[in-house]
Design an enzyme around this catalytic site. Structure first.
Site, PDB file in Angstrom:
ATOM      1  N   HIS A 188      17.763 -58.356 -57.882  1.00  0.00           N
ATOM      2  CA  HIS A 188      19.001 -57.574 -57.971  1.00  0.00           C
ATOM      3  C   HIS A 188      19.306 -57.150 -56.542  1.00  0.00           C
ATOM      4  CE1 HIS A 188      21.869 -54.768 -60.055  1.00  0.00           C
ATOM      5  NE2 HIS A 188      21.906 -54.359 -58.800  1.00  0.00           N
ATOM      6  N   HIS A 240      19.898 -60.081 -70.973  1.00  0.00           N
ATOM      7  CA  HIS A 240      19.259 -58.836 -71.439  1.00  0.00           C
ATOM      8  C   HIS A 240      19.376 -58.777 -72.959  1.00  0.00           C
ATOM      9  CE1 HIS A 240      19.065 -56.989 -67.384  1.00  0.00           C
ATOM     10  NE2 HIS A 240      20.189 -57.653 -67.182  1.00  0.00           N
ATOM     11  N   ASP A 279      24.143 -62.358 -67.304  1.00  0.00           N
ATOM     12  CA  ASP A 279      23.891 -60.918 -67.223  1.00  0.00           C
ATOM     13  C   ASP A 279      24.459 -60.213 -68.448  1.00  0.00           C
ATOM     14  OD1 ASP A 279      22.718 -58.660 -66.222  1.00  0.00           O
ATOM     15  OD2 ASP A 279      24.301 -58.229 -64.770  1.00  0.00           O
ATOM     16  N   HIS A 282      19.995 -65.636 -67.060  1.00  0.00           N
ATOM     17  CA  HIS A 282      19.958 -64.169 -66.840  1.00  0.00           C
ATOM     18  C   HIS A 282      20.461 -63.462 -68.097  1.00  0.00           C
ATOM     19  CE1 HIS A 282      20.332 -60.647 -63.884  1.00  0.00           C
ATOM     20  NE2 HIS A 282      20.492 -60.163 -65.098  1.00  0.00           N
ATOM     21  N   HIS A 333      23.246 -62.637 -60.250  1.00  0.00           N
ATOM     22  CA  HIS A 333      24.632 -62.146 -60.300  1.00  0.00           C
ATOM     23  C   HIS A 333      25.200 -61.878 -58.900  1.00  0.00           C
ATOM     24  CE1 HIS A 333      22.343 -58.454 -60.087  1.00  0.00           C
ATOM     25  NE2 HIS A 333      22.087 -58.412 -61.368  1.00  0.00           N
ATOM     26  N   LYS A 340      11.006 -60.199 -61.453  1.00  0.00           N
ATOM     27  CA  LYS A 340      12.304 -59.619 -61.095  1.00  0.00           C
ATOM     28  C   LYS A 340      12.123 -58.409 -60.201  1.00  0.00           C
ATOM     29  CE  LYS A 340      16.793 -58.865 -61.427  1.00  0.00           C
ATOM     30  NZ  LYS A 340      17.615 -58.506 -62.564  1.00  0.00           N
TER      31      LYS A 340
HETATM   32  O1  DOR Z   1      25.603 -54.401 -65.246  1.00  0.00           O
HETATM   33  C1  DOR Z   1      24.397 -54.504 -65.301  1.00  0.00           C
HETATM   34  N1  DOR Z   1      23.714 -54.251 -66.447  1.00  0.00           N
HETATM   35  N2  DOR Z   1      23.741 -54.869 -64.215  1.00  0.00           N
HETATM   36  C2  DOR Z   1      22.397 -54.859 -64.169  1.00  0.00           C
HETATM   37  O2  DOR Z   1      21.871 -55.146 -63.131  1.00  0.00           O
HETATM   38  C3  DOR Z   1      21.599 -54.443 -65.337  1.00  0.00           C
HETATM   39  C4  DOR Z   1      22.347 -54.585 -66.572  1.00  0.00           C
HETATM   40  C5  DOR Z   1      21.692 -53.821 -67.702  1.00  0.00           C
HETATM   41  O3  DOR Z   1      20.480 -53.992 -67.922  1.00  0.00           O
HETATM   42  O4  DOR Z   1      22.388 -53.077 -68.377  1.00  0.00           O
HETATM   43 ZN    ZN Z   2      20.875 -58.188 -65.334  1.00  0.00          ZN
END
Ligand code: DOR
Ligand code: ZN
Length: 351
Positions: free
Chosen positions: A140, A19, A251, A17, A178, A103
């Site tokens: 999510h 980003h 995450d 997971h 998460h 997702k």
């Molecule tokens: O804390 C988070 N940040 N939770 C999420 O589900 C998305 C993520 C984000 O993309 O910033």
């Molecule tokens: Zn995430």
């Protein structure tokens, strides 16, 4: 010669997971993930979101271009589910090896989720196709109803939405991303043949006091929000239990510092530089270092039907620190979770 009291060698871990964002932030953060991981599931919540195979393939190339020489790393891409998502496009992406999963963001649940799903009926054809072709759904798991307290949103999502998804689609495989509550852990355990969950480093070490006591701490704000202590303890038990249904997903979610430290701060912690150091500390505190390899390197590939990485990571009980901030080429600072703090572990990828 190593002077470490404990030295572990495990197959190179994966992050299920991640980003990365795009542009200069992507270039700044990718090397921190590839320093520790052989693969990651890359989340599709860009602006605009990744909803086509072509957009996913192009994004994958931008990620690969940011991987430093010498890091062997494979990004695994995901499709952002929207109302009316095309089953044919999803199947094509899956068949062509671009998308490993899709997702589900409930609309307005979190960062860049404005295009998310507003009702299960709106993605029924997509879910049916995913069930048929064996494409997992990553979720999510929070409702967004105004009348549901933010600390209850995961449990209510399980009761109202996730149970219904499993009932309608008995063959669909689901990852609760998460997971943050004892209710979530129990639900995943009750469906071990078709469900798994990722657990972040920060949900293993923070509870809601760490967000709100003594002043509001925007760098501890993420979604789902950190919960009360009993939930943190349930997550620690699950992660360190050796059960195959729980695996590593950071995450890691970089945001510019001025978008975190402001009147309406973004959700997300950037933890990539300190991930394995923090997880290892948790497993050590729980007397469960023997289960770290399963959680970090084996359970995820088993769920996704992929081989375990061939390279290795060495983890030594030797002090280390990570930078407090990572700065992009255009001068944006991103605060590192536990950056600048003394860490008890030093991690090194051998290949
Ligand atoms: O804390 C988070 N940040 N939770 C999420 O589900 C998305 C993520 C984000 O993309 O910033
Ligand atoms: Zn995430």
């Amino acid at each position: 010669m190593s002077t470490a009291e404990i030295t572990l060698t495990i197959p190179t871990p994966d992050d299920w997971h991640t980003h990365f964002r795009d542009g200069e932030i992507l270039k700044a953060v990718v090397p921190h993930t590839t320093a520790q991981f052989g693969r990651s599931i890359v989340m599709p919540n860009l602006v605009p979101p990744i909803t086509t195979v072509d957009a996913a393939a192009a994004y994958r190339e931008r990620i690969k271009a940011a991987v430093p020489a010498g890091h062997s790393y494979t990004p695994l891409m995901t499709c952002y589910l929207t109302d009316g998502a095309s089953p044919d496009e999803m199947e094509r992406g899956h068949r062509e090896g671009v998308w490993v999963a899709a997702k589900l963001y409930p609309a307005h649940a979190t960062t860049n989720s404005a295009h998310g799903v507003t009702s299960l009926d709106a993605i029924e054809p997509a879910l049916s196709r995913m069930e048929k072709i064996g494409m997992p759904m990553l979720v999510h798991g929070e409702v967004t109803d105004h009348d549901v307290d933010i600390f209850d949103r995961e449990k209510v999502f399980i009761d109202r939405v996730l149970s219904e998804v499993l009932r309608r689609h008995p063959g669909l495989r689901v990852v609760m991303e998460h997971v943050t509550t004892e209710d979530g852990v129990a639900f995943v355990r009750a469906n071990p043949d078709r469900m798994a969950a990722t657990i972040t480093p920060h949900h293993l070490v923070l509870n809601r006091n760490d967000l709100l006591v003594g002043g509001i701490r925007p760098h501890h704000y993420c979604l789902p929000v950190v919960k009360r202590e009993k939930h943190r303890l349930a997550l620690r038990k699950a992660a360190t239990s050796g059960e195959k249904t729980f695996f590593l997903g950071t995450d890691t979610a970089p945001h510019a510092i001025h978008l975190k430290e402001c009147a309406c701060g973004c959700a997300g912690l950037f933890n990539a530089p300190t991930t394995m150091q923090v997880y290892t500390q948790v497993f050590h505190e729980e007397n469960a270092l023997q289960h770290l390899e399963g959680f970090a390197s084996r359970n995820g590939p088993a769920f996704y039907g992929l081989p375990v990485n061939e390279g290795t990571m060495t983890i030594e009980q030797k002090p280390s620190t990570a930078p407090e901030r990572v700065t992009t080429n255009d001068g944006i600072d991103i605060v590192v979770f536990k950056g600048g703090e003394a860490l008890n572990w030093t991690v090194t990828r051998s290949s």
